[in-house]
Design an enzyme around this catalytic site. Structure first.
Site, short mmCIF file in Angstrom:
data_model
loop_
_atom_site.label_atom_id
_atom_site.label_comp_id
_atom_site.label_asym_id
_atom_site.label_seq_id
_atom_site.Cartn_x
_atom_site.Cartn_y
_atom_site.Cartn_z
N THR A 141 0.81 -1.22 0.00
CA THR A 141 0.00 0.00 0.00
C THR A 141 0.85 1.27 0.00
O THR A 141 1.97 1.29 0.54
CB THR A 141 -0.91 0.01 1.26
N TYR B 91 -1.14 0.03 10.42
CA TYR B 91 -1.51 -0.60 9.15
C TYR B 91 -0.35 -0.50 8.15
O TYR B 91 0.15 -1.51 7.66
CB TYR B 91 -2.78 0.05 8.58
#
Ligand code: UDP
Length: 329
Positions: free
Chosen positions: A119, A143
């Site tokens: 990501t 995350y």
């Protein structure tokens, strides 16, 4: 030729289910491994389903022994930034320990090719910079940190065990399968385009825009949106890259063009021919001002052509999905 099996973790989720469709179309058999925590059984349409959790090594070993996959596509993860701020432990446990189990199970079964879903959250907040594969990573939350840790883990196992990994760092993924077989369905939903389409359709009272005082051309955040079918096409190309023995590589997947939240709303009005009920709200914690990707490497090395990633097509495909029986099930 015998059928080549690919283990797709998270194959019952939004991106994973589209990846399964693309793999099937490319002649592979996608075997979905998913614990259905955020995925949907009825999104597994293109190959067999193995229910299981990445924490369960015994179960993973059995699945590798049964299907003997030639490669793994690893999508399964928890991925909400807000949750990661409140509960970092879950992100380290589920994402990082899950990936470690998966890698060790794969290597034990002599499966060495990995395609990994990473990501742009691994970059943190680097406003104004076009982010590419050489931009230093500086994730801001558990995350992004968990995804970066997995990237590094794959590198370590590459050096020690000959594991090969194609790592894709995604920007904002949008749209749905143009055939309407699968689409985006999160519960709870937190993403801009599905929330906006729900508001247009009266399923929610309004879309709240998070912040109108950002230093962008109209005060709202800027993001780089890529169509999910283009995204998964890159994954199939990444798999072929590995099968051709071309080795580990990182690729950013975006279009290089940013849209503000206001521009996305404007496009939705044009595509759906309906008003978007909007509440102009405050900034959301943890939002970067602007995230735009350089994607030259994927285009050059993989021959990637994101042909559906113009904003009108992404919204039109998502809108068709939102109005279909598969979404309103
Ligand atoms: N956004 C918004 N209202 C919402 C959800 C998102 O204004 O209800 C904005 C958000 O601030 C960001 C952009 O839309 O600038 C995309 O957010 P999303 O959650 O879809 O993806 P993210 O960029 O967080 O991965």
């Amino acid at each position: 030729m015998t059928e080549r099996h690919v283990l797709v973790t998270g194959g019952a989720g939004y991106i994973g289910s589209h990846a399964c469709k693309a793999l099937r179309a490319a002649g592979y058999l996608p075997v979905t491994f998913d614990n259905l925590a955020t995925g949907w059984r009825d999104a597994v349409k293109f190959g067999p389903f193995e229910e299981g959790d990445l924490a369960d090594r015994t179960r993973l070993d059995a699945v590798f022994a049964r299907w003997r996959p030639v490669a793994v596509m690893h999508f399964a993860a928890i991925s909400l930034v807000g949750d990661a701020m409140r509960d970092p432990g879950s992100y380290w446990r589920v994402n990082v320990l899950g990936a470690l189990n998966l890698i060790e199970a794969a290597l034990a079964a002599e499966c060495r090719d990995f395609v990994f879903s990473s990501t742009c959250a691994t970059y943190g907040d680097q406003d104004g910079v076009v982010l590419d594969e050489d931009t230093p990573q500086a994730p801001l939350n558990a995350y992004g940190k968990s995804k970066m840790a997995i990237e590094q883990m794959l590198g370590d196992f590459g050096a020690s065990h000959g594991l090969n990994a194609v790592i894709f760092r995604y920007f904002n993924v949008a749209g749905a399968d143009p055939d309407g077989e699968v689409g985006e369905f999160h519960r709870p939903e937190t993403h801009l385009i599905p929330l906006m389409l729900d508001a247009i359709d009266g399923k929610r009272p309004a879309l709240t825009v998070f912040g109108t005082d950002y230093p962008t051309r109209d005060g709202t955040c800027l993001r780089d949106y890529v169509h999910v079918t283009d995204l998964v096409d890159a994954h199939v190309a990444g798999l072929k890259w590995l099968e051709a023995g071309r080795g580990s590589r990182v690729f950013c997947l975006g279009t290089g063009r940013g849209f503000t939240v206001r521009e996305v709303i404007e496009q939705s009005r044009a595509v759906t021919n309906r008003e978007v009920p909007v509440i102009w709200g405050d900034r959301r914690d943890g939002d970067a001002v602007a995230l735009v990707s350089g994607s030259e490497r994927a285009r050059r090395d993989l021959g990637w052509q994101p042909g559906r990633s113009d904003m009108a097509t992404m919204i039109a495909d998502a809108w068709r999905w939102h109005q279909s029986g598969n979404y309103n099930r």
